[in-house]
Structure formats: structure tokens, C-alpha cells
Design an enzyme around this catalytic site. Structure first.
Site, PDB file in Angstrom:
ATOM      1  N   CYS A 390       0.826  -1.109  -0.564  1.00 37.61           N
ATOM      2  CA  CYS A 390      -0.222   0.377   0.583  1.00 37.61           C
ATOM      3  C   CYS A 390       0.867   1.011   0.338  1.00 37.61           C
ATOM      4  CB  CYS A 390      -0.842  -0.445   0.934  1.00 37.61           C
ATOM      5  SG  CYS A 390      -2.623   1.368   0.746  1.00 37.61           S
ATOM      6  N   HIS A 514      -3.340  -4.624   0.115  1.00 33.30           N
ATOM      7  CA  HIS A 514      -2.507  -4.913   1.511  1.00 33.30           C
ATOM      8  C   HIS A 514      -2.902  -6.954   1.559  1.00 33.30           C
ATOM      9  CE1 HIS A 514      -2.609  -1.552   4.047  1.00 33.30           C
ATOM     10  NE2 HIS A 514      -3.568  -0.798   3.217  1.00 33.30           N
ATOM     11  N   GLU A 516      -1.975  -8.952   3.353  1.00 32.35           N
ATOM     12  CA  GLU A 516      -1.253  -9.634   4.544  1.00 32.35           C
ATOM     13  C   GLU A 516      -2.475 -10.177   5.326  1.00 32.35           C
ATOM     14  OE1 GLU A 516      -1.042  -6.348   3.352  1.00 32.35           O
ATOM     15  OE2 GLU A 516      -1.096  -4.886   5.317  1.00 32.35           O
TER      16      GLU A 516
HETATM   17  N1  GLN Z   1      -2.066   6.784   2.541  1.00 30.42           N
HETATM   18  C1  GLN Z   1      -1.968   6.120   1.407  1.00 30.42           C
HETATM   19  C2  GLN Z   1      -3.554   6.508   1.109  1.00 30.42           C
HETATM   20  O1  GLN Z   1      -3.754   6.797   1.513  1.00 30.42           O
HETATM   21  C3  GLN Z   1      -1.769   4.585   1.850  1.00 30.42           C
HETATM   22  C4  GLN Z   1      -2.816   4.203   2.959  1.00 30.42           C
HETATM   23  C5  GLN Z   1      -1.945   2.518   2.884  1.00 30.42           C
HETATM   24  O2  GLN Z   1      -1.271   1.953   3.743  1.00 30.42           O
HETATM   25  N2  GLN Z   1      -3.421   1.981   3.953  1.00 30.42           N
HETATM   26  O3  GLN Z   1      -4.160   5.902  -0.545  1.00 30.42           O
END
Ligand code: GLN
Length: 559
Positions: A390, A514, A516
Site C-alpha cells: 500500500c 494489503h 496480509e
Molecule cells: N496513505 C495512503 C493512501 O491513503 C496509503 C494507505 C495505506 O497504506 N493503507 O492511499
């Protein structure tokens, strides 16, 4: 026979196991409950869980990771307490937001109904309106399953927990005795002279009884197993049979708790009390993959640097667990080396350089982002296996723009709105939505994977479904120019870039999602398995040339 995953056999009837905690919080009652659930699942039952969080937040979405650990994301996009992650990992079944009941959710619903006039002018009260809503939510979450574990957060006696305990009392009154079991998990400390002390347990059970609840089973958390005399004493003073008192001693790894619980006979006792013993699969037919994996001999260890900003394991719990699962798959132990993204020099730099692989996890806010970009640069330039999750994916795009393509000042518009190269930005339609509040992309979404890429090899096909929690995207205006000098976007979802990889590097992969959150002990996540594959570089002691993608039914997209 127990029901198939798909159907609910009404002749079996639904069973509920309520789990409360005493003496102090953080005893691991969730893990005790989840371990019992795992064993029931191994015995062929369809098991689900509900976590009750008596706080006023509607969900965990806005909670600070320092106070509450990570926000766990469900397939329907629910942002929930990390305990739900443990239930999903232990039970192997997917849950929805309805499986996390909070005081905020319950009150919000009841107050909305009151405003709509649904209560026909009656006085709206905690009893019966809030308690009825709690009971309804528990029953709905359990629908279609054989056994539902219901864990009440906090400890007995907390003011916030009172309406829930009253709801459970009523619930037990409404259902057949044989369908309900109350399990109380307490602490059994040692005195200075090495004696196991039962008084805290006695007090906590007294408190429970004053609310009208009598536990059926007591589980004592202790450094060691409970002595037979301790069990007898607890049984006598808390009014349960001695065989209903169980130990839950400390173990080196939470994945061993199901094995301890089984050795103690807790699952067998639960099945007998709930009238399920006859329906259980014979021992020889029970699932043993879990036991085989966690007891498998380890043939080595690897160090993976986790470059984040919260020096707290719980803040990255699912990443830690996913690394552990990939380790189980390969038969190696994974040591997570903490690297503070805010302290990119000195000790932390040394730690980064000492590791065999690098993971840059998700995050919000600009603190630590420059350190993350540096960690990506280090991994790219030195051929160190890298996985970006992410925000880690986004920082890999920024690093490529700045250091490979030479776009000075390239950044994410989240951190530098005035950047000349906003390679990560909101999509045009999100800018409009932004004015109206909700732009977060949440939950399970499908990604199309280009054939012949590393991503296709990892996922064993040309699509995958993974969970998301982010706002920003790779800026569509730059995609073409970014796709040069080693970098390819190998996974996409319409205009959104989902996976990136480098063809000038042994293992360099970033995911906007994600992975995970879908990793399970017995079904490790492909990008994590691939990371360890690359670290072990063909010396994989388990001999797995490709990551284990089997049994990985892609989850339904519910959002
Ligand atoms: N801050 C980034 C976004 O909002 C990544 C978010 C995250 O890593 N969950 O796109």
C-alpha cells in the site's frame, strides 16, 4: 454429520460460546476462544465468531494504531478491531462488519430508529432496546453456522460492558441450556513463594454471578499449567466441576495454543457440554494441517526488515503474521527486524542493511515517508528482496520517479501537494467525492494480472482478489512514463494500478492492496511466500519452488 461449509443444518441447532474475561485485560481470551474454535472446525463444524468492543467508536477506522494496534480490514470493507484478524486466521473463515459489535454501532442504530419514530412513542432505554439490538446482532452473525464464539472485550465489571452482560443473561434465558456455554478466562498469578493464587479468579467470578451469570468453564491463564490443587480450589469456590477448569499456560507462539487447548481436553469438554460430541468427525478424519505446520521442524531463520513508524508489533500485526505464515510454508523462522522510518541513519540503517529482505508496510501521514523512500532505494540498488504494501507500493513509485527517472521532487500529493510530479494522487472523480467526505477504497476488489509476469507466477493465474484500505492511486497521467527502466505495472483494476514489479531485480514487488489481511497460517499469502523464496534463493529447505497458492478460493467481492 456436521454441516458442510455451505449450509446450515437446523437439526443440529446453533450453539453459542460466550467468552468473558476477568482480573485484567490483555490475557489473550480471544486467542483462547479462537483456538477452541479452530479445534471445533477441525472436528468438522462450521464455526464463526463475534467480537464485542464496548467502546463508543462506531468502528475501528479512526483509531490510533498506538492505542489499539492495526485496523484490520474485512472483505466487505469493514474496518475492525485486530482481534477479528485473529479469528479469521484461526478459524479460516471470512467475517463481515456484522461480526464486530460496538457500542457506537448499537446506539447509532437504536437512535436512528427512535428518530424515525419506529418505537411508536415509547421511552427508549438500555433495557430492553439496546439489549434487544445486541441479541439480534449476535443471532444474525451466527446464522448458517454450527457454533458461534462471542467474545466480550474488556473485563467483567467495566461499566461499558454492563449492557452486553445483561444481554447475554437474557440470551441464555431465551435459548436452551444445551445451546449456550459461558467461558470465563482469568489470571492465576504466582505469589512470592511460588504458589498459584486463586483469589483474583474467585473475585471475578463473584462479580459475574452478581450480574446473574454463572460460568460453565474457567480457563486460568498462568505462566505454567495449573496444579491439580489449584484446579480443585477454583472448582470449589466458583461452583464448577473440576474437569471444567482448564489451564492456558504461556507458549512461545500463539499458533501453539490450539495444541495446548487440545492437550487439556477443552475442545472435547465443550463438545460434550454442547451436545456436539456425537456429531464430531472421528479423530482420524480431523484436519491436521495446522498441527503439522506449526510443529514442523525449522531448518533455518531469515531476518526481514520492517520499515515503519510505530514501534509496536500490534500496529503491524497482520504483516507480522503473514511473514510468519510464509515462514511456516518454507519451514523457517522469520525474525522481524524493526527499522524506524523516522531514524533512517545509524542503528536503524545498520539494521536495514543486516536484513535478508525488506518490507515497507502501509501507513497514513507524512511522518517517516522519506525514510521509506530511502529503504526502497536501498533494496532496489542492492538487489535485496523487497515487498511494498500500500503506502510501501506508493513509495516505490516515488522512488522510481525520483531516482531512476530523475524526476526531482516527485512525490505523493498526500504529502506534498505542490510537487511538480504528483505521481501518486487522488483520481479526478475522487477529487469531487473528497468534498463530500468518503473516498477511501475499502475491502475486497479484484485485480487483473498480466500473464507472464512475476505477479502471475505468484498468484498462479491472471487475477487475484485482495483487500484494500487507501485513498491515493498511481496518477493516470504518469503511468506510461513510469512504466520504463525496469518498472512494470503487472496488476490493474480499471484505471487503478494494483501491482508493480521490476525486471532488473531478483524480487521487487509492490501491491496497492494489503495481501496480509488474507494470509492464513495454513494458506500463506503469495507475495510473502515469494519474498521468502527469493531470500532463500533456491536453498529453500522445504523445496517449494513456487509459492503455495492452493486452497485459495478467491473471495467474493462484496463491496
Ligand atoms: N496513505 C495512503 C493512501 O491513503 C496509503 C494507505 C495505506 O497504506 N493503507 O492511499
Amino acid at each position: 454429520m456436521p454441516t458442510e461449509q455451505t449450509g446450515y443444518d437446523p437439526s443440529l441447532g446453533r450453539k453459542f460460546i460466550f467468552v468473558t474475561g476477568g482480573v485484567m485485560s490483555g490475557l489473550g481470551k480471544g486467542i483462547t476462544a479462537a483456538s477452541t474454535g479452530r479445534l471445533l472446525a477441525n472436528a468438522g463444524f462450521d464455526v464463526t465468531a463475534v467480537k464485542i468492543d464496548p467502546y463508543l467508536n462506531v468502528d475501528a477506522g479512526t483509531m490510533n494504531p498506538y492505542q489499539h494496534g492495526e485496523v484490520y480490514v474485512l472483505k466487505d470493507g469493514g474496518e475492525v478491531d485486530l482481534d477479528l484478524g485473529n479469528y479469521e486466521r484461526f478459524l479460516g473463515s471470512d467475517m463481515t462488519s456484522d461480526h464486530n459489535i460496538t457500542t457506537g454501532k448499537t446506539y447509532q442504530h437504536v437512535i436512528e430508529k427512535e428518530r424515525a419514530g419506529d418505537y411508536l412513542g415509547k421511552t427508549v432505554q438500555v433495557i430492553p432496546h439496546i439489549t434487544d439490538d445486541i441479541k439480534r446482532r449476535i443471532r444474525e452473525a451466527a446464522e448458517g453456522t454450527d457454533v458461534c464464539l462471542v467474545e466480550i472485550g474488556g473485563t467483567v465489571g467495566d461499566i461499558e460492558g454492563m449492557p452486553y452482560l445483561e444481554a447475554l443473561r437474557q440470551f441464555a434465558h431465551e435459548e436452551d441450556d444445551e445451546d449456550i456455554l459461558f467461558t470465563h478466562v482469568t489470571l492465576v498469578p504466582y505469589s512470592k513463594n511460588g504458589e498459584q493464587k486463586t483469589k483474583p479468579t474467585q473475585h471475578s467470578v463473584k462479580e459475574l454471578r452478581s450480574i446473574g451469570l454463572q460460568p460453565d468453564i474457567l480457563v486460568g491463564r498462568c505462566d505454567n499449567e495449573l496444579d491439580p490443587e489449584t484446579k480443585e480450589k477454583i472448582a470449589l469456590f466458583c461452583d464448577v466441576p473440576t474437569e471444567a477448569v482448564f489451564s492456558n499456560p504461556d507458549v512461545e507462539d500463539i499458533y501453539h495454543v490450539p495444541l495446548t487447548v487440545e492437550d487439556e481436553g477443552l475442545d472435547q469438554y465443550v463438545m460434550e457440554r454442547l451436545g456436539l460430541a456425537e456429531e464430531a468427525l472421528p479423530d482420524a478424519d480431523r484436519e491436521t494441517r495446522w498441527r503439522d505446520l506449526v510443529t514442523r521442524e525449522r531448518s533455518g531463520e531469515v531476518d526481514i526488515a520492517l520499515v515503519g513508524k510505530y514501534d509496536l508489533e500490534d500496529a503491524y500485526m497482520s504483516v507480522h503474521e503473514a511473514l510468519k505464515h510464509a515462514g511456516l510454508e518454507h519451514g523457517v523462522d522469520v525474525n522481524v527486524v524493526w527499522v524506524d522510518a523516522d531514524e533512517a541513519d545509524g542503528d536503524h540503517r545498520e539494521r536495514l542493511e543486516s536484513a535478508d529482505g525488506v518490507v515497507v508496510p502501509g501507513g497514513f501521514g507524512s511522518r517517516g515517508t522519506e525514510g521509506k523512500v530511502e529503504a526502497v532505494r536501498y533494496a532496489r540498488e542492492n538487489d535485496v528482496p523487497f515487498l511494498g504494501l500500500c503506502l510501501g507500493f506508493q513509495m516505490a513509485v516515488v522512488e522510481h520517479a525520483r531516482n531512476v527517472l530523475g524526476w526531482e521532487g516527485a512525490d505523493s500529493a498526500e504529502f506534498e501537494p505542490e510537487t511538480p510530479y504528483p505521481v501518486i494522487d487522488l483520481l479526478p472523480e475522487q477529487h469531487e467525492e473528497e468534498d463530500m467526505g468518503g473516498t477511501m477504497r475499502l475491502g475486497a476488489h479484484e485485480t487483473d494480472i498480466e500473464g507472464g509476469t512475476l505477479a502471475a507466477q505468484l498468484y498462479g493465474g491472471t487475477s487475484c482478489t485482495e483487500r484494500h484500505r487507501h485513498r491515493y492511486e498511481v496518477n493516470p497521467n504518469y503511468i506510461e512514463d513510469l512504466s520504463a527502466d525496469g518498472l512494470t505495472f503487472s496488476g490493474t483494476a480499471g484505471p487503478r494500478m494494483e501491482i508493480l514489479e521490476r525486471d532488473d531485480h531478483p524480487y521487487f514487488i509492490g501491491t496497492q492492496f494489503h495481501p496480509e489481511f488474507r494470509s492464513r497460517p495454513d494458506r500463506a499469502s503469495p507475495p510473502f511466500v515469494g519474498l521468502l523464496d527469493a531470500v532463500l534463493d533456491g536453498t529453500d529447505p522445504a523445496g517449494d519452488a513456487t509459492p503455495h497458492t492452493g486452497d485459495r478460493d478467491d473471495e467474493e467481492v462484496t463491496v
